[in-house]
Structure formats: C-alpha cells, structure tokens
Design an enzyme around this catalytic site. Structure first.
Site, PDB file in Angstrom:
ATOM      1  N   GLU A 199      11.136  -1.319 -36.600  1.00 37.81           N
ATOM      2  CA  GLU A 199      12.484  -1.510 -36.069  1.00 37.81           C
ATOM      3  C   GLU A 199      12.762  -3.006 -36.018  1.00 37.81           C
ATOM      4  O   GLU A 199      12.012  -3.751 -35.378  1.00 37.81           O
ATOM      5  CB  GLU A 199      12.612  -0.932 -34.649  1.00 37.81           C
ATOM      6  CG  GLU A 199      14.012  -1.171 -34.092  1.00 37.81           C
ATOM      7  CD  GLU A 199      14.181  -0.853 -32.613  1.00 37.81           C
ATOM      8  OE1 GLU A 199      15.205  -0.266 -32.245  1.00 37.81           O
ATOM      9  OE2 GLU A 199      13.276  -1.207 -31.819  1.00 37.81           O
ATOM     10  N   HIS A 201      20.166   5.078 -23.658  1.00 37.00           N
ATOM     11  CA  HIS A 201      19.098   4.462 -22.871  1.00 37.00           C
ATOM     12  C   HIS A 201      19.547   4.326 -21.430  1.00 37.00           C
ATOM     13  O   HIS A 201      20.701   4.002 -21.170  1.00 37.00           O
ATOM     14  CB  HIS A 201      18.780   3.044 -23.372  1.00 37.00           C
ATOM     15  CG  HIS A 201      18.459   2.997 -24.829  1.00 37.00           C
ATOM     16  ND1 HIS A 201      19.428   3.072 -25.802  1.00 37.00           N
ATOM     17  CD2 HIS A 201      17.282   2.885 -25.478  1.00 37.00           C
ATOM     18  CE1 HIS A 201      18.862   3.012 -26.995  1.00 37.00           C
ATOM     19  NE2 HIS A 201      17.550   2.903 -26.827  1.00 37.00           N
ATOM     20  N   LYS A 246      18.046  10.151 -30.124  1.00 36.62           N
ATOM     21  CA  LYS A 246      17.075   9.357 -29.349  1.00 36.62           C
ATOM     22  C   LYS A 246      17.561   9.253 -27.907  1.00 36.62           C
ATOM     23  O   LYS A 246      18.674   8.791 -27.660  1.00 36.62           O
ATOM     24  CB  LYS A 246      16.947   7.961 -29.959  1.00 36.62           C
ATOM     25  CG  LYS A 246      16.033   7.030 -29.164  1.00 36.62           C
ATOM     26  CD  LYS A 246      16.059   5.623 -29.776  1.00 36.62           C
ATOM     27  CE  LYS A 246      15.253   4.656 -28.941  1.00 36.62           C
ATOM     28  NZ  LYS A 246      15.561   3.254 -29.255  1.00 36.62           N
ATOM     29  N   LYS A 253      -9.157  10.433  -3.880  1.00 31.79           N
ATOM     30  CA  LYS A 253     -10.354  11.292  -3.873  1.00 31.79           C
ATOM     31  C   LYS A 253     -10.304  12.328  -2.740  1.00 31.79           C
ATOM     32  O   LYS A 253     -10.716  13.468  -2.918  1.00 31.79           O
ATOM     33  CB  LYS A 253     -11.615  10.438  -3.751  1.00 31.79           C
ATOM     34  CG  LYS A 253     -11.908   9.626  -5.011  1.00 31.79           C
ATOM     35  CD  LYS A 253     -13.214   8.856  -4.865  1.00 31.79           C
ATOM     36  CE  LYS A 253     -13.424   7.956  -6.077  1.00 31.79           C
ATOM     37  NZ  LYS A 253     -14.655   7.186  -6.012  1.00 31.79           N
ATOM     38  N   ASP A 304     -20.005  10.510  -8.854  1.00 30.16           N
ATOM     39  CA  ASP A 304     -20.503   9.219  -8.365  1.00 30.16           C
ATOM     40  C   ASP A 304     -21.874   9.374  -7.725  1.00 30.16           C
ATOM     41  O   ASP A 304     -22.754   8.542  -7.900  1.00 30.16           O
ATOM     42  CB  ASP A 304     -19.548   8.627  -7.320  1.00 30.16           C
ATOM     43  CG  ASP A 304     -18.302   8.025  -7.949  1.00 30.16           C
ATOM     44  OD1 ASP A 304     -18.360   7.683  -9.143  1.00 30.16           O
ATOM     45  OD2 ASP A 304     -17.288   7.905  -7.248  1.00 30.16           O
ATOM     46  N   GLY A 353     -15.931   4.070   0.874  1.00 29.89           N
ATOM     47  CA  GLY A 353     -16.037   5.304   0.086  1.00 29.89           C
ATOM     48  C   GLY A 353     -17.334   5.383  -0.707  1.00 29.89           C
ATOM     49  O   GLY A 353     -18.011   6.419  -0.705  1.00 29.89           O
ATOM     50  N   TYR A 411     -19.355  -3.793 -10.885  1.00 31.64           N
ATOM     51  CA  TYR A 411     -19.667  -3.914 -12.311  1.00 31.64           C
ATOM     52  C   TYR A 411     -18.889  -5.007 -13.031  1.00 31.64           C
ATOM     53  O   TYR A 411     -19.098  -5.233 -14.222  1.00 31.64           O
ATOM     54  CB  TYR A 411     -19.490  -2.570 -13.039  1.00 31.64           C
ATOM     55  CG  TYR A 411     -18.104  -1.977 -12.972  1.00 31.64           C
ATOM     56  CD1 TYR A 411     -17.801  -1.004 -12.032  1.00 31.64           C
ATOM     57  CD2 TYR A 411     -17.111  -2.369 -13.850  1.00 31.64           C
ATOM     58  CE1 TYR A 411     -16.550  -0.445 -11.967  1.00 31.64           C
ATOM     59  CE2 TYR A 411     -15.850  -1.816 -13.798  1.00 31.64           C
ATOM     60  CZ  TYR A 411     -15.576  -0.855 -12.843  1.00 31.64           C
ATOM     61  OH  TYR A 411     -14.317  -0.304 -12.772  1.00 31.64           O
TER      62      TYR A 411
HETATM   63  P1  NAP Z   1     -13.930   0.615   0.290  1.00 31.19           P
HETATM   64  O1  NAP Z   1     -13.909   2.021   0.697  1.00 31.19           O
HETATM   65  O2  NAP Z   1     -12.714  -0.225   0.497  1.00 31.19           O
HETATM   66  O3  NAP Z   1     -15.155  -0.107   1.078  1.00 31.19           O
HETATM   67  C1  NAP Z   1     -15.356  -1.491   0.971  1.00 31.19           C
HETATM   68  C2  NAP Z   1     -16.650  -1.865   1.702  1.00 31.19           C
HETATM   69  O4  NAP Z   1     -16.889  -3.259   1.438  1.00 31.19           O
HETATM   70  C3  NAP Z   1     -16.588  -1.707   3.211  1.00 31.19           C
HETATM   71  O5  NAP Z   1     -17.847  -1.360   3.686  1.00 31.19           O
HETATM   72  C4  NAP Z   1     -16.202  -3.128   3.668  1.00 31.19           C
HETATM   73  O6  NAP Z   1     -16.642  -3.438   4.975  1.00 31.19           O
HETATM   74  C5  NAP Z   1     -16.983  -3.958   2.690  1.00 31.19           C
HETATM   75  N1  NAP Z   1     -16.431  -5.300   2.523  1.00 31.19           N
HETATM   76  C6  NAP Z   1     -15.252  -5.612   1.913  1.00 31.19           C
HETATM   77  N2  NAP Z   1     -15.089  -6.949   1.926  1.00 31.19           N
HETATM   78  C7  NAP Z   1     -16.188  -7.475   2.561  1.00 31.19           C
HETATM   79  C8  NAP Z   1     -16.594  -8.799   2.883  1.00 31.19           C
HETATM   80  N3  NAP Z   1     -15.862  -9.845   2.553  1.00 31.19           N
HETATM   81  N4  NAP Z   1     -17.774  -8.954   3.513  1.00 31.19           N
HETATM   82  C9  NAP Z   1     -18.546  -7.906   3.845  1.00 31.19           C
HETATM   83  N5  NAP Z   1     -18.209  -6.623   3.584  1.00 31.19           N
HETATM   84  C10 NAP Z   1     -17.037  -6.420   2.949  1.00 31.19           C
HETATM   85  O7  NAP Z   1     -14.301   0.451  -1.245  1.00 31.19           O
HETATM   86  P2  NAP Z   1     -15.188   1.441  -2.146  1.00 31.19           P
HETATM   87  O8  NAP Z   1     -14.316   2.451  -2.770  1.00 31.19           O
HETATM   88  O9  NAP Z   1     -16.352   1.885  -1.373  1.00 31.19           O
HETATM   89  O10 NAP Z   1     -15.648   0.457  -3.316  1.00 31.19           O
HETATM   90  C11 NAP Z   1     -16.538  -0.610  -3.038  1.00 31.19           C
HETATM   91  C12 NAP Z   1     -17.059  -1.197  -4.329  1.00 31.19           C
HETATM   92  O11 NAP Z   1     -17.848  -0.234  -5.016  1.00 31.19           O
HETATM   93  C13 NAP Z   1     -15.967  -1.564  -5.326  1.00 31.19           C
HETATM   94  O12 NAP Z   1     -15.560  -2.866  -5.104  1.00 31.19           O
HETATM   95  C14 NAP Z   1     -16.621  -1.359  -6.680  1.00 31.19           C
HETATM   96  O13 NAP Z   1     -17.042  -2.603  -7.206  1.00 31.19           O
HETATM   97  C15 NAP Z   1     -17.812  -0.505  -6.382  1.00 31.19           C
HETATM   98  N6  NAP Z   1     -17.738   0.764  -7.124  1.00 31.19           N
HETATM   99  C16 NAP Z   1     -18.428   0.854  -8.287  1.00 31.19           C
HETATM  100  C17 NAP Z   1     -18.412   2.015  -9.014  1.00 31.19           C
HETATM  101  C18 NAP Z   1     -19.181   2.100 -10.287  1.00 31.19           C
HETATM  102  O14 NAP Z   1     -19.033   3.092 -11.012  1.00 31.19           O
HETATM  103  N7  NAP Z   1     -20.028   1.142 -10.588  1.00 31.19           N
HETATM  104  C19 NAP Z   1     -17.655   3.123  -8.584  1.00 31.19           C
HETATM  105  C20 NAP Z   1     -16.949   3.002  -7.383  1.00 31.19           C
HETATM  106  C21 NAP Z   1     -16.998   1.812  -6.676  1.00 31.19           C
HETATM  107  P3  NAP Z   1     -15.732  -3.087   6.255  1.00 31.19           P
HETATM  108  O15 NAP Z   1     -16.042  -1.663   6.597  1.00 31.19           O
HETATM  109  O16 NAP Z   1     -16.202  -4.043   7.292  1.00 31.19           O
HETATM  110  O17 NAP Z   1     -14.302  -3.306   5.859  1.00 31.19           O
END
Ligand code: NAP
Length: 514
Positions: free
Chosen positions: A32, A116, A141, A292, A336, A367, A458
């Site tokens: 286009e 559009h 379109k 989730k 997970d 989580g 990661y």
């Molecule tokens: P989430 O539910 O938001 O939990 C975050 C956690 O990190 C909480 O325990 C939080 O503490 C803590 N945190 C955040 N900032 C902090 C800091 N500055 N100092 C100390 N603690 C801190 O997140 P999530 O879903 O569990 O994910 C967490 C990480 O897991 C992601 O960032 C990701 O890199 C990783 N992950 C990896 C995979 C994989 O396949 N490799 C899959 C999923 C997740 P508080 O409770 O005090 O806030």
C-alpha cells in the site's frame, strides 16, 4: 489466500523506491502506497513503473485519520493518474464514494472501499456494511480501534459472513490478534510495516514479526489459537517461545498476546466470548499477572477440573480447552510449581522425594514464592521463607506448614546467618533494569560448593545473585530454566507432543542476549 501487505507512507520518490525494495525483500505480496503527503504525483511515475509488486494506492484525508488536506476531486484525480495503465487497487473512503458522482471514481484500478474509526467500534457498523454492499467495491474494508480484545471477534464474524473480498480488523494493541488471524478468517489482506517506526496505523506489526514471531506462513483456516492473557502483555516472551515450539514440532497452532484488564469480570467476559467464538478454535491459554487467581475462580465456578496443587497454591497458570461436539471442557493446571521442582531436582540429579532431606530458603512471599513454598513443602522439604514484609512470610508459612514438610518464616535480616542447602529467589530484586541489585542484599549467607542458588528472575539471564553464588563456588540455576520448563509443560498439555526444549531455550536465550 490472504495477502501480506506492506503499508508505506510515501515522503519522496527515493524513499518510496527504497521502502518498496525492503518490503519485497521482507516477503510483502502487495504494497500500500500512502500518498497523503504527495503533492506532485508525476514524480512518482518512475517508482510506480518499477514497483515490482502489485500496489494499493491510498490518499487518506485528515477527516478519516490520514494526512491529506486535498479535496475529494483532487485526491481521486491523483489516484486515477497514478493507477492509469497500471491496474492494481485504489482505496477510497466510503464517505467519499457516497458524495461524489460515480464517474469521478478511479476507473483504472479495482476499488477498495473503506471505513475507519479511530475512536472505537463504529456505532453504525451494520449500516456501514450494508452501505458497502450497495457500493461499487471490489474489496470492502472496515477497520476500527479495539476497545477490548473482544472487539476482534466481531471483525472475525464480518470476515466469516463476507459475500465478496473483505478486509476487517481492529487497530491498537488490543487489535493485534485480528491482524494475525486475518489469514485464518480469509481476509483479502493484512497490513504490516517494514519497520516499527514506519507504521501507518496503531498496532501494525512489522513484516518480520508477522512472519517470524507469529507464524504467518503456517496459519490456515484450521489453525488452533492459543495465547497469554495478562495486563500488560506486550513485554511477554511467551509468544516467541510457544510459536517457535509450534514451528519446531510442525503443530498447526499460533500463540498470541491477549491483554485483558485485571478484574474477574473482564477475565470471565473474555473467556465466555473466546470459548464460544465460531471458527476461532481457541484451544489454550497461559495465564499470568493479574489473572492466575481469576482463572482458578472461573474454572471452579464452571465446575471444570483444576489440578489439586494448583487449587492449593490458589493459582492456575495454564488452561487446556478440550472441544467435543457436546461441550467445551476446561482443565486448569499450574506448570510453575513443577518447573521449580524439576529445575532443582535435575540440577541436583535427585528425585522429588529426596527433597525431604533438604533445607530450602525461599526469598519472597509473593505469587512465585507461594508456588515455590507449596511445591517444596508438598515434597517434604524444610522451608524457611524470608521476606521483606515479614507478615506475608508468616502468613505463607502458616498456610503450608505441616502439610508435608516444615515451613517457617524469618525476617530478611536473618538471611546472612542462614544455613540452607538451597537458596531460591522469588523476589523481583535484580530484575532488569535494576541489575546491580541482589536479593542477598549486602550480607549474603555462607555458601559452599554444596549449595545451590536458584534465581527465578530471568532477565538478565545471569543476575548479580547468580554471580555472587558462582564466586562462592555454589551451583546455580537461572530463571530461564524455570521459564522454559513451565512453557514446555504447557506445550505438552496442549499438544500431547514432546516439547522441543532445546529450541525453546535457544529462542529465549537469543532474545535475552540481544
Ligand atoms: P509478586 O507477587 O509481586 O511478589 C514480589 C515479591 O518480591 C514479594 O515477596 C516482595 O516482597 C518482593 N520484593 C519486591 N521488591 C523487593 C525489594 N526491593 N526488596 C525485597 N523484596 C522485594 O511477584 P511474583 O509474581 O511472585 O514474581 C516475582 C518474580 O518472580 C518476578 O519478578 C519474576 O522475575 C520471577 N518469575 C519468574 C518466572 C520464571 O518462569 N522464571 C515465573 C514467574 C515469576 P514484599 O512482600 O515485601 O512486597
């Protein structure tokens, strides 16, 4: 057949010539040429003569989202002068067609008649379609900006009901799936751009993204549709890993980003509409933040099967859709937790049962922390949960303590005195862009060559935490391992095929490395 169309905003003849060559090289089957800024069409004649691909000529007025300030007669004259003797297509707005005399319409090319709406779904959508039916269009379109991902389904219905060649899709991020699935639903063409910064409409993908990331060449009417539901979603690496896996396995599927706003009602509305969309072959989902828990609730309310540990964790990250002629059955699992366990057991070359003899420090109580604690405790490990907010660590340990293994909470400051075999970081500390931070903080625990340190972060692949662990002689696992394993388990649940893990790992490492 759906044509892959590169849309090029023409600024001058030299740039048009360059971009036409780039488009053809990148696989465009039609181009286009957007002539909105052109005041001297004669200068383009030599470019048109050597275009090398069929062209759609468009001169979009400002009142229809374009840049041309010319009046109807001037625009139509320009289109006719460039189409004359060359054929191809000219795109003229329905509103223009309705107010000019039929004899003023370009006669040298086939007419694409278009409407559009950049603000959202046109209120008069059905009337517009009827008016197009009455117009002299060779191709109809209709395009609008998707307010939610569900708007795409109406574009698919329009394509399914077409009586003549039709282009129907949605613009904007929420509309991306309609650009990719245009081929599944038999659209006349789909638009793409040669470079992200040269897009002529919101949500336009590059030719390379369509072909390499979204499997354009492999998509057909029976292609099964999968996706990741999240908000935000465009940063997700899941489309790259799953589409590469479908490619490697020769599986007829495509995996797309699906942004659904965070509430349960939005998730439910999305599921209800996508599950029942005719011809979509919606077959499975990865579910991530913030959905989730919504996925678990939705499956529970429907009375569908949920894997017991996913229920205990309180999160479903994968939905498998089983379509039989009588009913659509869903199954919810959590890949997970298995990815966390398998990453550890394969690094240590032990079985899951052997985890009952291990002490594991889980850093974080969000989580991912919850998933890790549930999985490790389920296998009988002794788990110490360290978290910045101690109350969350305590709540987590209370929930999972004594189920199989022992779970206790501890303040982050006590981590330096910890004596665990395995350290598992589930916090986001150290994640891009804050790569100079480590979840160990300034006082790491004492690590030995017998320690294992696993960072679920990661991006980057080698976090500061993993570098500290390596320096101390500990074994390490990167978050890529978990990411690949959870995706591989999803692939196997959807396809019943063995996941091409090497390909999946390479794709992610290449993306993270670049
Ligand atoms: P989430 O539910 O938001 O939990 C975050 C956690 O990190 C909480 O325990 C939080 O503490 C803590 N945190 C955040 N900032 C902090 C800091 N500055 N100092 C100390 N603690 C801190 O997140 P999530 O879903 O569990 O994910 C967490 C990480 O897991 C992601 O960032 C990701 O890199 C990783 N992950 C990896 C995979 C994989 O396949 N490799 C899959 C999923 C997740 P508080 O409770 O005090 O806030």
């Amino acid at each position: 057949m759906t044509l892959l169309c590169a849309s090029i905003l023409v600024r001058d003849p030299a740039q048009a010539r360059r971009d036409l060559a780039l488009a053809a090289e990148a696989g465009a089957e039609i181009v286009e040429l957007r002539l909105d800024r052109i005041t001297d069409p004669a200068a383009l004649t030599p470019v048109m003569d050597r275009a090398g691909v069929p062209c759609v000529l468009t001169c979009r007025p400002t009142w229809e989202g374009g840049e041309s300030a010319l009046d109807d007669a001037e625009r139509l004259r320009m289109l006719e002068s460039l189409a004359s003797g060359r054929g191809g297509y000219v795109d003229v707005e329905l509103k223009t067609v309705q107010r000019v005399d039929g004899s003023a319409l370009p006669a040298s090319a086939s007419l694409i008649i278009s409407a559009h709406d950049f603000a959202g779904r046109p209120e008069r959508l059905n009337n517009l379609l009827l008016e197009m039916d009455r117009s002299p269009a060779t191709v109809q379109k209709i395009v609008w900006t998707a307010r939610t991902i569900r708007d795409n389904l109406e574009a698919f219905e329009i394509l399914r009901a077409r009586r003549k060649p039709m282009i129907a899709f949605c613009m904007g991020e929420a509309g991306i799936i309609s650009r990719v699935l245009a081929k599944k639903f038999g659209s006349f063409l789909t638009f793409a751009t040669i470079r992200a910064d040269a897009a002529t409409a919101p949500g336009q993908l590059t030719l390379d993204e369509l072909k390499s990331l979204y499997r354009w060449d492999a998509i057909g009417p029976n292609t099964r549709v999968y996706g990741v539901v999240a908000d935000p979603v465009m940063h997700s690496m899941s489309p790259a890993i799953h589409n590469a896996a479908f490619d490697a396995a020769g599986f007829d599927g495509v995996y797309l980003p699906m942004r659904v706003e965070g509430s349960y009602e939005s998730f439910k509305a999305f599921m209800e509409s996508f599950l029942h969309a005719e011809g979509l072959d919606f077959s499975g989902l990865s579910v991530t933040i913030p959905h989730k828990e919504n996925a678990l609730r939705y499956l529970s309310e429907r009375g569908d099967e949920v894997e017991p540990l996913a229920r205990r964790i309180g999160a479903v990250n994968t939905i498998i859709v089983d379509r039989s002629p009588r009913r659509i059955a869903l199954r919810g699992i959590n890949t997970d937790y298995a990815a966390i366990l398998d990453s550890i057991t394969s690094a240590l070359q032990i079985g899951r049962d052997d985890l009952k003899d291990r002490r594991v420090a889980v850093l974080g109580a969000g989580g991912t922390g919850r998933t890790a604690v549930a999985a490790l405790a389920h296998c009988g490990a002794t788990v110490v949960v360290y978290n910045r907010t101690l109350e969350r660590a305590k709540a987590l340990s209370k929930k999972f303590n004594g189920k199989s293994g022992k779970v206790v909470a501890a303040p982050m400051e006590k981590l330096c005195g910890s004596c665990c075999d395995i350290y598992l970081n589930t916090t986001s500390v150290g994640m891009h862009p804050k790569v100079d931070q480590s979840a160990f903080g300034v006082a790491p625990p004492k690590l030995t060559s017998g320690s294992l340190v696993f960072d679920t972060v990661y991006n980057p692949m080698k976090t500061l935490l993993l570098k500290q662990a390596e320096q101390a002689g500990a074994a390490t696992i990167s978050g890529v391992e978990m990411f690949v394993r959870q995706a591989a388990a999803q692939f196997e649940a959807w396809t019943n095929l063995k996941a091409p893990m090497t390909v999946m790992r390479e794709v992610i490492e290449r993306r993270l490395g670049s």
